[in-house]
Design a protein around this motif. Structure first.
Motif, PDB file in Angstrom:
ATOM      1  N   LEU A   1      48.184  51.171  40.846  1.00  0.00           N
ATOM      2  CA  LEU A   1      49.000  50.027  40.526  1.00  0.00           C
ATOM      3  C   LEU A   1      48.085  48.692  39.593  1.00  0.00           C
ATOM      4  N   LEU A   2      46.425  48.863  39.536  1.00  0.00           N
ATOM      5  CA  LEU A   2      46.311  47.706  39.060  1.00  0.00           C
ATOM      6  C   LEU A   2      45.326  48.389  37.705  1.00  0.00           C
ATOM      7  N   THR A   3      45.422  47.882  36.839  1.00  0.00           N
ATOM      8  CA  THR A   3      44.221  48.456  35.425  1.00  0.00           C
ATOM      9  C   THR A   3      42.854  47.833  36.123  1.00  0.00           C
ATOM     10  N   PRO A   4      42.040  48.336  35.320  1.00  0.00           N
ATOM     11  CA  PRO A   4      40.318  48.189  36.301  1.00  0.00           C
ATOM     12  C   PRO A   4      39.593  46.650  36.151  1.00  0.00           C
ATOM     13  N   ALA A   5      39.927  46.389  35.497  1.00  0.00           N
ATOM     14  CA  ALA A   5      40.130  44.930  35.229  1.00  0.00           C
ATOM     15  C   ALA A   5      40.375  44.057  36.469  1.00  0.00           C
ATOM     16  N   ALA A   6      41.238  44.682  37.121  1.00  0.00           N
ATOM     17  CA  ALA A   6      42.346  43.659  37.853  1.00  0.00           C
ATOM     18  C   ALA A   6      41.607  43.976  39.462  1.00  0.00           C
ATOM     19  N   VAL A   7      41.015  45.560  39.578  1.00  0.00           N
ATOM     20  CA  VAL A   7      40.641  45.286  41.084  1.00  0.00           C
ATOM     21  C   VAL A   7      39.274  44.846  40.853  1.00  0.00           C
ATOM     22  N   ALA A   8      38.373  44.614  39.508  1.00  0.00           N
ATOM     23  CA  ALA A   8      37.648  43.874  39.976  1.00  0.00           C
ATOM     24  C   ALA A   8      37.564  42.393  40.203  1.00  0.00           C
ATOM     25  N   ALA A   9      38.733  42.017  39.295  1.00  0.00           N
ATOM     26  CA  ALA A   9      38.666  40.374  39.521  1.00  0.00           C
ATOM     27  C   ALA A   9      39.300  39.930  41.109  1.00  0.00           C
ATOM     28  N   GLY A  10      39.600  41.184  42.107  1.00  0.00           N
ATOM     29  CA  GLY A  10      40.713  40.643  43.132  1.00  0.00           C
ATOM     30  C   GLY A  10      42.070  40.403  43.038  1.00  0.00           C
ATOM     31  N   ILE A  11      42.326  40.835  42.514  1.00  0.00           N
ATOM     32  CA  ILE A  11      44.527  40.912  42.468  1.00  0.00           C
ATOM     33  C   ILE A  11      44.715  41.807  43.137  1.00  0.00           C
ATOM     34  N   SER A  12      45.751  40.911  43.617  1.00  0.00           N
ATOM     35  CA  SER A  12      46.327  42.179  45.015  1.00  0.00           C
ATOM     36  C   SER A  12      47.764  42.502  43.803  1.00  0.00           C
TER      37      SER A  12
ATOM     38  N   LEU B   1      52.961  42.064  33.706  1.00  0.00           N
ATOM     39  CA  LEU B   1      52.331  42.873  33.035  1.00  0.00           C
ATOM     40  C   LEU B   1      50.258  42.941  32.307  1.00  0.00           C
ATOM     41  N   ARG B   2      49.984  41.464  32.241  1.00  0.00           N
ATOM     42  CA  ARG B   2      48.427  41.776  32.079  1.00  0.00           C
ATOM     43  C   ARG B   2      47.780  42.580  33.417  1.00  0.00           C
ATOM     44  N   TRP B   3      47.896  42.667  34.487  1.00  0.00           N
ATOM     45  CA  TRP B   3      47.415  43.252  35.678  1.00  0.00           C
ATOM     46  C   TRP B   3      47.443  44.573  35.538  1.00  0.00           C
ATOM     47  N   ALA B   4      49.455  44.989  35.737  1.00  0.00           N
ATOM     48  CA  ALA B   4      49.996  46.670  36.420  1.00  0.00           C
ATOM     49  C   ALA B   4      49.103  47.105  34.967  1.00  0.00           C
TER      50      ALA B   4
END
Length: 100
Positions: free
Chosen positions: A38-49, A62-65
Motif C-alpha cells: 500500500l505504500l511507496t518505498p519512501a513512505a515505508v522509510a518515513a514510517g508512514i502508516s 496520493l503522495r505516499w500510496a
C-alpha cells in the motif's frame, strides 16, 4: 438542547460509527487486493502508516500510496466522510445501498 438537535446529533454519531466500519472494511479489502503493498518505498522509510492514507487528506494519501493502491482507489474509490454521509442519508431515507 432541543429534541431536533439531539436527534440530529444521534443520527450523525450513528453515521460516523458506520463510516468507521466502512473505512476499515475498505482498508482490509485494499490490503488483500494489493497483497499488502500500500505504500511507496519512501513512505515505508518515513514510517508512514498505511491506514493513515485512508484517514488523512487526499493529497497526502496520493503522495505516499503505492501504484497498486492508487489503482485500487481508481477502481473502488477512496472512502470519504462526505461521500459516505450522502449515500448513508440516501439509504436511510430513500432506500439506496451503501457498499464497499
Amino acid at each position: 438542547m432541543s429534541v431536533t438537535v439531539t436527534a440530529a446529533l444521534a443520527s450523525w454519531r450513528a453515521m460516523r460509527d458506520e463510516f468507521e466500519l466502512y473505512r476499515e472494511a475498505a482498508y482490509t479489502r485494499a490490503v488483500a487486493d494489493c497483497r499488502g503493498v500500500l505504500l511507496t518505498p519512501a513512505a515505508v522509510a518515513a514510517g508512514i502508516s498505511a491506514y493513515s492514507l485512508f484517514i488523512g487528506p487526499e493529497a497526502r494519501a496520493l503522495r505516499w500510496a503505492s501504484e497498486e493502491l492508487r489503482e485500487w482507489w481508481a477502481e473502488h474509490g477512496r472512502p470519504t466522510v462526505a461521500e459516505f454521509e450522502a449515500a448513508w442519508h440516501d439509504d436511510r431515507y430513500y432506500g439506496a445501498e451503501v457498499t464497499v
